[in-house]
Design a protein around this motif. Sequence first.
Motif, PDB file in Angstrom:
ATOM      1  N   ASN A  73       4.660  -5.567   1.302  1.00 61.17           N
ATOM      2  CA  ASN A  73       5.518  -4.475   0.837  1.00 61.17           C
ATOM      3  C   ASN A  73       5.942  -3.599   2.008  1.00 61.17           C
ATOM      4  O   ASN A  73       5.167  -3.376   2.952  1.00 61.17           O
ATOM      5  N   ASN A  74       7.155  -3.065   1.945  1.00 55.29           N
ATOM      6  CA  ASN A  74       7.594  -2.132   2.978  1.00 55.29           C
ATOM      7  C   ASN A  74       6.689  -0.910   3.011  1.00 55.29           C
ATOM      8  O   ASN A  74       6.364  -0.328   1.976  1.00 55.29           O
ATOM      9  N   VAL A  75       6.301  -0.517   4.218  1.00 52.33           N
ATOM     10  CA  VAL A  75       5.265   0.514   4.362  1.00 52.33           C
ATOM     11  C   VAL A  75       5.701   1.889   3.881  1.00 52.33           C
ATOM     12  O   VAL A  75       4.850   2.725   3.554  1.00 52.33           O
ATOM     13  N   ASN A  76       7.016   2.153   3.841  1.00 55.56           N
ATOM     14  CA  ASN A  76       7.473   3.498   3.491  1.00 55.56           C
ATOM     15  C   ASN A  76       7.856   3.655   2.021  1.00 55.56           C
ATOM     16  O   ASN A  76       8.547   4.615   1.663  1.00 55.56           O
ATOM     17  N   CYS A  77       7.398   2.739   1.178  1.00 55.81           N
ATOM     18  CA  CYS A  77       7.527   2.968  -0.263  1.00 55.81           C
ATOM     19  C   CYS A  77       6.605   4.123  -0.657  1.00 55.81           C
ATOM     20  O   CYS A  77       5.497   4.263  -0.124  1.00 55.81           O
TER      21      CYS A  77
END
Length: 292
Positions: A148-152
Amino acid sequence: LLAEDKIDMRKDVPYRFGTSIEVNYNLENSGRWEDVLGGRIWRLSIKSENAYSINLLYDHFRLPKGSELYVYDQKMSTILGAFTYQNNKSHNTFSTSPTKGDVTIIEYFEPENVLFNGEIQIGSVIHAYRNIFFNNERGYGDSGSCNNNVNCSQFVDWEAEVRSVAMILTSGGSRLCSGALVNNVRQDLTPYFLTANHCLGGESNWIFMFEYESSGCGNSDGPTYKTVQGSSLLANSSSSDFALLRLDETPPESYNIHYSGWDASGTTPATPVCIHHPSGDIKKITFDYDNA
């Protein structure tokens, strides 16, 4: 190369994006000098046909005080530098991160009355045959659905640790690994860096790229200029596949870096978490819901 990569994917080796081409370009045998006010400028343009990006390894690098080195692509969409005498290393080697496209330009300014003439010799050009940097059309699917993208927003609890993780350009600048800055007991911010043993090889020329990540939860390219160069190996083990390095350059404050903590108590975490750059992707976070 792509056929070799299919074989490599079944092995525990770093992801490859480019191939190294040996050259011998220096201030005497290549490029062009131009006299300017207060000194002189040397420029060299290198083209590697159809390369998605180019990065350079220098087998001799020594700059005097007052001089500046820049590296940029033909459209100047990526400008690296200025590199100065503060980037000199005891081993007199250096490397610069990728610039977009199949042309890269080196520009060196040397002022009058320097203590010694600069020494710049490029020994390898890395031709990228995979478009992993500067590619807004990429689907970012190489890393798998569990990443998952870290900045969610749901991963905000890991925001600090995310800032400690970097992508590494290894193996002569042609392969990619991940790792993280870790603090020590004194908490004095000595730049210790934890990565994998299988990534090792030529670590004195490694490039550590911080914040290569999407700015939000959706997929978008991250910056590629927040880099430091060079490291020394302190300890490693193949059985547990770890390597501890000390970076040759401390990341500047403007990078907003975090130094992750560690726990030697032996307590097993309920949910192990991995923050990394799988298959050279933008930074991802992954959760293991089976206890380690």
